[in-house]
Design a protein around this motif. Structure first.
Motif, PDB file in Angstrom:
ATOM      1  N   MET B   1       0.843  -1.219   0.000  1.00 14.36           N
ATOM      2  CA  MET B   1       0.000   0.000   0.000  1.00 14.36           C
ATOM      3  C   MET B   1       0.865   1.251   0.000  1.00 14.36           C
ATOM      4  SD  MET B   1      -3.177  -0.177  -0.360  1.00 14.36           S
ATOM      5  CE  MET B   1      -3.803   1.412   0.217  1.00 14.36           C
ATOM      6  N   VAL B   2       0.422   2.229  -0.755  1.00 21.45           N
ATOM      7  CA  VAL B   2       1.126   3.508  -0.721  1.00 21.45           C
ATOM      8  C   VAL B   2       0.689   4.295   0.506  1.00 21.45           C
ATOM      9  CG1 VAL B   2       1.743   3.894  -3.095  1.00 21.45           C
ATOM     10  CG2 VAL B   2      -0.612   4.212  -2.372  1.00 21.45           C
ATOM     11  N   GLU B   3       1.536   5.226   0.871  1.00 20.89           N
ATOM     12  CA  GLU B   3       1.182   6.038   2.044  1.00 20.89           C
ATOM     13  C   GLU B   3      -0.138   6.758   1.802  1.00 20.89           C
ATOM     14  OE1 GLU B   3       4.315   8.745   3.471  1.00 20.89           O
ATOM     15  OE2 GLU B   3       5.569   7.662   2.053  1.00 20.89           O
ATOM     16  N   GLN B   4      -0.973   6.761   2.781  1.00 22.60           N
ATOM     17  CA  GLN B   4      -2.270   7.398   2.655  1.00 22.60           C
ATOM     18  C   GLN B   4      -2.121   8.920   2.582  1.00 22.60           C
ATOM     19  OE1 GLN B   4      -4.890   5.270   2.255  1.00 22.60           O
ATOM     20  NE2 GLN B   4      -5.832   7.116   1.495  1.00 22.60           N
ATOM     21  N   SER B   5      -1.116   9.427   3.270  1.00 20.11           N
ATOM     22  CA  SER B   5      -1.041  10.877   3.478  1.00 20.11           C
ATOM     23  C   SER B   5      -0.834  11.673   2.184  1.00 20.11           C
ATOM     24  CB  SER B   5       0.082  11.204   4.447  1.00 20.11           C
ATOM     25  OG  SER B   5       1.299  10.756   3.889  1.00 20.11           O
ATOM     26  N   ILE B   6      -0.212  11.038   1.166  1.00 17.37           N
ATOM     27  CA  ILE B   6       0.037  11.817  -0.043  1.00 17.37           C
ATOM     28  C   ILE B   6      -1.213  11.961  -0.904  1.00 17.37           C
ATOM     29  CG2 ILE B   6       2.512  11.297  -0.141  1.00 17.37           C
ATOM     30  CD1 ILE B   6       1.890   9.189  -2.240  1.00 17.37           C
ATOM     31  N   TYR B   7      -2.270  11.275  -0.575  1.00 16.54           N
ATOM     32  CA  TYR B   7      -3.490  11.381  -1.359  1.00 16.54           C
ATOM     33  C   TYR B   7      -4.560  12.157  -0.595  1.00 16.54           C
ATOM     34  CZ  TYR B   7      -1.253   7.769  -4.105  1.00 16.54           C
ATOM     35  OH  TYR B   7      -0.373   7.082  -4.874  1.00 16.54           O
ATOM     36  N   PRO B   8      -5.483  12.783  -1.328  1.00 16.44           N
ATOM     37  CA  PRO B   8      -6.537  13.545  -0.649  1.00 16.44           C
ATOM     38  C   PRO B   8      -7.531  12.610   0.039  1.00 16.44           C
ATOM     39  CG  PRO B   8      -6.931  13.491  -3.000  1.00 16.44           C
ATOM     40  CD  PRO B   8      -5.590  12.869  -2.775  1.00 16.44           C
ATOM     41  N   ASN B   9      -8.390  13.179   0.834  1.00 18.99           N
ATOM     42  CA  ASN B   9      -9.352  12.378   1.579  1.00 18.99           C
ATOM     43  C   ASN B   9     -10.585  12.078   0.746  1.00 18.99           C
ATOM     44  OD1 ASN B   9      -7.731  12.518   3.915  1.00 18.99           O
ATOM     45  ND2 ASN B   9      -8.480  14.602   4.251  1.00 18.99           N
ATOM     46  N   TYR B  10     -10.460  11.093  -0.123  1.00 22.65           N
ATOM     47  CA  TYR B  10     -11.621  10.663  -0.888  1.00 22.65           C
ATOM     48  C   TYR B  10     -12.474   9.754  -0.012  1.00 22.65           C
ATOM     49  CZ  TYR B  10      -9.678  12.238  -5.353  1.00 22.65           C
ATOM     50  OH  TYR B  10      -9.211  12.970  -6.389  1.00 22.65           O
ATOM     51  N   PRO B  11     -13.777   9.661  -0.315  1.00 21.56           N
ATOM     52  CA  PRO B  11     -14.615   8.732   0.441  1.00 21.56           C
ATOM     53  C   PRO B  11     -14.032   7.314   0.377  1.00 21.56           C
ATOM     54  CG  PRO B  11     -15.944  10.091  -1.012  1.00 21.56           C
ATOM     55  CD  PRO B  11     -14.525  10.435  -1.288  1.00 21.56           C
ATOM     56  N   LYS B  12     -14.159   6.579   1.474  1.00 24.92           N
ATOM     57  CA  LYS B  12     -13.507   5.262   1.604  1.00 24.92           C
ATOM     58  C   LYS B  12     -14.043   4.234   0.599  1.00 24.92           C
ATOM     59  CE  LYS B  12     -10.607   5.683   5.102  1.00 24.92           C
ATOM     60  NZ  LYS B  12     -10.160   6.971   4.518  1.00 24.92           N
ATOM     61  N   ASP B  13     -15.323   4.373   0.223  1.00 24.12           N
ATOM     62  CA  ASP B  13     -15.905   3.336  -0.622  1.00 24.12           C
ATOM     63  C   ASP B  13     -15.653   3.559  -2.108  1.00 24.12           C
ATOM     64  OD1 ASP B  13     -17.382   5.631  -0.495  1.00 24.12           O
ATOM     65  OD2 ASP B  13     -19.329   4.623  -0.779  1.00 24.12           O
ATOM     66  N   LEU B  14     -14.918   4.621  -2.468  1.00 25.04           N
ATOM     67  CA  LEU B  14     -14.614   4.833  -3.883  1.00 25.04           C
ATOM     68  C   LEU B  14     -13.621   3.802  -4.380  1.00 25.04           C
ATOM     69  CD1 LEU B  14     -14.029   8.635  -4.604  1.00 25.04           C
ATOM     70  CD2 LEU B  14     -15.807   7.147  -5.513  1.00 25.04           C
ATOM     71  N   GLU B  15     -13.923   3.266  -5.559  1.00 17.85           N
ATOM     72  CA  GLU B  15     -12.969   2.329  -6.157  1.00 17.85           C
ATOM     73  C   GLU B  15     -11.995   3.133  -7.010  1.00 17.85           C
ATOM     74  OE1 GLU B  15     -12.708  -0.894  -9.705  1.00 17.85           O
ATOM     75  OE2 GLU B  15     -14.699  -0.159  -9.089  1.00 17.85           O
ATOM     76  N   MET B  16     -10.696   3.010  -6.730  1.00 16.09           N
ATOM     77  CA  MET B  16      -9.704   3.773  -7.473  1.00 16.09           C
ATOM     78  C   MET B  16      -9.186   2.944  -8.644  1.00 16.09           C
ATOM     79  SD  MET B  16      -9.683   6.606  -6.061  1.00 16.09           S
ATOM     80  CE  MET B  16     -10.408   7.255  -4.554  1.00 16.09           C
ATOM     81  N   VAL B  17      -9.347   3.473  -9.850  1.00 15.75           N
ATOM     82  CA  VAL B  17      -8.943   2.677 -11.015  1.00 15.75           C
ATOM     83  C   VAL B  17      -7.520   3.027 -11.460  1.00 15.75           C
ATOM     84  CG1 VAL B  17     -10.093   4.198 -12.666  1.00 15.75           C
ATOM     85  CG2 VAL B  17      -9.630   1.847 -13.282  1.00 15.75           C
ATOM     86  N   ILE B  18      -7.159   4.293 -11.280  1.00 13.65           N
ATOM     87  CA  ILE B  18      -5.798   4.701 -11.624  1.00 13.65           C
ATOM     88  C   ILE B  18      -5.106   5.218 -10.372  1.00 13.65           C
ATOM     89  CG2 ILE B  18      -4.354   6.209 -13.052  1.00 13.65           C
ATOM     90  CD1 ILE B  18      -6.675   6.463 -14.997  1.00 13.65           C
ATOM     91  N   THR B  19      -3.910   4.737 -10.143  1.00 13.10           N
ATOM     92  CA  THR B  19      -3.112   5.232  -9.024  1.00 13.10           C
ATOM     93  C   THR B  19      -1.766   5.678  -9.559  1.00 13.10           C
ATOM     94  OG1 THR B  19      -4.022   3.356  -7.824  1.00 13.10           O
ATOM     95  CG2 THR B  19      -2.319   4.622  -6.705  1.00 13.10           C
ATOM     96  N   THR B  20      -1.387   6.887  -9.244  1.00 15.02           N
ATOM     97  CA  THR B  20      -0.033   7.275  -9.615  1.00 15.02           C
ATOM     98  C   THR B  20       0.692   7.649  -8.344  1.00 15.02           C
ATOM     99  OG1 THR B  20      -0.170   9.682  -9.866  1.00 15.02           O
ATOM    100  CG2 THR B  20      -1.062   8.348 -11.642  1.00 15.02           C
ATOM    101  N   SER B  21       1.933   7.187  -8.220  1.00 18.71           N
ATOM    102  CA  SER B  21       2.654   7.589  -7.026  1.00 18.71           C
ATOM    103  C   SER B  21       4.035   8.111  -7.387  1.00 18.71           C
ATOM    104  CB  SER B  21       2.692   6.450  -6.015  1.00 18.71           C
ATOM    105  OG  SER B  21       3.769   5.626  -6.233  1.00 18.71           O
ATOM    106  N   GLN B  22       4.257   9.319  -6.936  1.00 18.26           N
ATOM    107  CA  GLN B  22       5.529  10.018  -7.108  1.00 18.26           C
ATOM    108  C   GLN B  22       6.056   9.951  -8.533  1.00 18.26           C
ATOM    109  OE1 GLN B  22       6.986   7.841  -3.774  1.00 18.26           O
ATOM    110  NE2 GLN B  22       7.115   9.715  -2.530  1.00 18.26           N
ATOM    111  N   VAL B  23       5.200  10.394  -9.465  1.00 18.27           N
ATOM    112  CA  VAL B  23       5.578  10.351 -10.869  1.00 18.27           C
ATOM    113  C   VAL B  23       6.373  11.603 -11.252  1.00 18.27           C
ATOM    114  CG1 VAL B  23       4.693  10.444 -13.234  1.00 18.27           C
ATOM    115  CG2 VAL B  23       3.666   8.882 -11.574  1.00 18.27           C
ATOM    116  N   ASN B  24       7.538  11.359 -11.816  1.00 16.32           N
ATOM    117  CA  ASN B  24       8.329  12.442 -12.417  1.00 16.32           C
ATOM    118  C   ASN B  24       8.376  12.202 -13.904  1.00 16.32           C
ATOM    119  OD1 ASN B  24       9.133  13.681  -9.941  1.00 16.32           O
ATOM    120  ND2 ASN B  24      10.568  11.993  -9.643  1.00 16.32           N
ATOM    121  N   PHE B  25       8.360  13.295 -14.673  1.00 11.67           N
ATOM    122  CA  PHE B  25       8.472  13.138 -16.123  1.00 11.67           C
ATOM    123  C   PHE B  25       9.493  14.119 -16.667  1.00 11.67           C
ATOM    124  CE2 PHE B  25       7.456  13.805 -20.565  1.00 11.67           C
ATOM    125  CZ  PHE B  25       7.323  12.497 -21.003  1.00 11.67           C
ATOM    126  N   PHE B  26      10.332  13.625 -17.574  1.00  8.98           N
ATOM    127  CA  PHE B  26      11.386  14.463 -18.145  1.00  8.98           C
ATOM    128  C   PHE B  26      11.282  14.496 -19.662  1.00  8.98           C
ATOM    129  CE2 PHE B  26      12.791  12.549 -14.236  1.00  8.98           C
ATOM    130  CZ  PHE B  26      13.461  13.555 -13.565  1.00  8.98           C
TER     131      PHE B  26
END
Lengths: 284, 264
Positions: B1-26
């Motif tokens: 599991m990714v840290e909860q703190s970096i994401y906003p407080n969405y309702p708990k029952d929402l199903e998340m289809v896309i997750t991005t964590s610490q994405v950098n692009f160059f």
């Protein structure tokens, strides 16, 4: 203000005159050839074999020879040139190696045609052992028109909007599927047109075929790609400068020139028709 | 599991289809995205807003790997779609893009017939049956709310359609492949107000079946069509929350400045 306006008018007039001058030169060449050549032109001239070293009879074998050379050149140079252009336009990255390739293509375009002739003699006629033949001549001419075909094809590939590429890829097409279904169909007209114009020029060249295929006098038709043929440009050169009766067969020379000219114009016309056809089919 | 703190407080029952964590692009040496961690809920509309050059389109194009085509570009961090890391080695980009459709800013129908435009995707994925193709085409055009306008001229060139119709055709073309997720990159920015409204209505209808991520310049549009809004600024994700919250009571000063029109 008045002076600006006058200068503008003057420039326009000058540019217009320059353009007319070009048309005038072409017009005069055409007029001269048609005036002298038309009298020689008849069915017998086109369809019969030459007699007395070309001083009489027709130029049928030379027409057939040039036709075979054009077909052979197209068959060799189109796939190679278009393939190379696809690589350069769609796959190649802008690195040093590909800069070198581009430089090579530009240089190839600037090589004098007699050098191509000697190259063809060395590589295809002697080294590959094809002898003076349709095959060797077509390959030599193909080398000569490759730069034209590659440059024209690459330009027309690059002219296809990025939106079509993005849309194809985003729908899950692989790169080759994208190229095959959404790039090649739209760039085909430009590729074919540019290529045919280049091949039309090559059809009229004497130097590359001089050493690789053209026969001085060969009043029969080739049986295979390893046979020599007569060709219109070389036949014209012979009639005009090397023939013992050169002064008395002016009508034969002009007639041959006219046929050669018509052949090249025919190719250009074909290119225009193909372009119109594709433009109507795919417009954006 | 990714840290909860970096994401906003969405309702708990929402199903998340896309997750991005610490994405950098160059883009070569230039970094365009910094540390983007974002969740995108299924069957909702998420709007990405922010001033020009803030990285929202770049981020969107990471989600179906369209950035792969840019030479010398590089992605760091993790992006998962349905729990699958889409940048993992061996990922089939073709399968990914079947799952994740895209609609572009400038409508880009192919210079072919309306039918062939919509059938393009299914055809390259191997559908040959003409009856099945006709079904898919009709269904997709219906879904994109353009069927009634084009059903009598399916074999006319798509370039003859108006700008708004072309854009809805592009949406139909994307739907024909059967995606679950639809990425829209300023889909209405080149359209007149009436056509824009039709696209917005369409997004409202599609949200019941599709997960939609839409990039927009137009904040009213974001407020009208989206459930969640993410605010990007200079390559960073500043804030992400339910759309009403972002537009009435943002947590970050920068977000407030942007939505009240103080810059951007």
């Amino acid at each position: 203000m008045m002076t600006n306006n006058t200068a503008d008018k003057f420039i326009l007039l000058a540019l217009r005159l320059i353009t007319y001058a070009i048309v005038l030169v072409i017009g005069y060449i055409l007029f001269d050839i048609i005036r002298h050549g038309a009298s020689a032109l008849n069915w017998q001239f086109i369809s019969s074999f030459p007699r007395r070293s070309g001083a009489a009879g027709g130029i049928f074998p030379a027409i057939v020879g040039t036709f075979y050379l054009v077909v052979g050149t197209i068959a060799v140079s189109l796939p190679l040139g278009i393939g190379g252009a696809i690589y350069l336009a769609e796959y190649a990255e802008q690195d040093r190696f590909n800069t070198l390739i581009r430089l090579a293509i530009v240089t190839l375009a600037g090589v004098p045609s007699i050098v191509f002739g000697l190259f063809g003699l060395g590589i295809f006629v002697l080294f590959c052992g094809f002898g003076p033949s349709i095959l060797a001549g077509s390959l030599t001419l193909a080398c000569m028109v490759l730069p034209t075909i590659i440059v024209a094809s690459e330009e027309s590939l690059r002219a296809v909007p990025k939106g079509f590429r993005d849309a194809s890829l985003a729908l899950g097409a692989t790169k080759w599927e994208m190229i095959r279904t959404n790039i090649l169909p739209y760039s085909m007209s430009g590729m074919i047109t540019g290529s045919i114009l280049g091949i039309g020029r090559a059809a009229g060249e004497t130097a590359p075929i001089l050493l690789t295929v053209a026969a001085f006098y060969l009043p029969r038709l080739p049986k295979s790609v390893f046979d020599q043929v007569m060709a219109l440009p070389y036949h014209l050169y012979i009639l005009a400068t090397q023939h013992p009766e050169a002064d008395r067969i002016r009508h034969m020379q002009y007639g041959t020139a006219l046929i050669l000219l018509l052949l090249v114009l025919g190719l250009s016309l074909g290119a225009i028709l193909i372009r119109t056809h594709f433009r109507k089919k795919y417009r954006w | 599991m990714v840290e909860q703190s970096i994401y906003p407080n969405y309702p708990k029952d929402l199903e998340m289809v896309i997750t991005t964590s610490q994405v950098n692009f160059f883009y070569g040496p230039t970094q365009a995205l910094f540390d983007i961690s974002l969740l995108i809920p299924a069957k909702h509309v998420t709007a990405l807003i922010g001033p020009s050059g803030c990285g929202k389109s770049t981020f969107l194009r990471c989600l179906n790997r369209m950035n792969d085509t840019i030479p010398h570009s590089r992605v760091e961090g993790a992006i998962t779609i349905n729990q699958k890391d889409i940048y993992a080695p061996g990922t089939d980009v073709v399968e990914l893009r079947k799952e994740v459709g895209m609609v572009f800013q400038k409508s880009n129908p192919f210079p072919k017939s309306i039918f062939d435009n919509v059938a393009y995707g299914p055809r390259i994925h191997g559908e040959k049956d003409p009856i099945r193709l006709a079904e898919i085409v009709e269904q997709s055009l219906q879904q994109a709310a353009i069927w009634d306008e084009v059903k009598d001229r399916l074999h006319a060139n798509a370039m003859g359609l108006s700008g708004g119709q072309q854009q809805r055709l592009c949406i139909a073309r994307a739907l024909a492949v059967g995606p679950k997720i639809l990425l829209m990159d300023e889909p209405a920015s080149a359209l007149d107000p009436k056509s824009t409204m039709r696209i917005e209505d369409l997004i409202g209808e599609l949200r019941t079946n599709y997960t939609i991520v839409i990039v927009t310049h137009n904040m009213q549009q974001a407020a009208r069509v989206s459930d969640y809004t993410a605010f990007f600024y200079e390559g960073s994700l500043i804030e992400c929350d339910a759309t009403p919250k972002i537009f009435t009571n943002p947590r970050q000063k920068q977000t407030e400045d942007y939505i009240t029109g103080r810059f951007g």
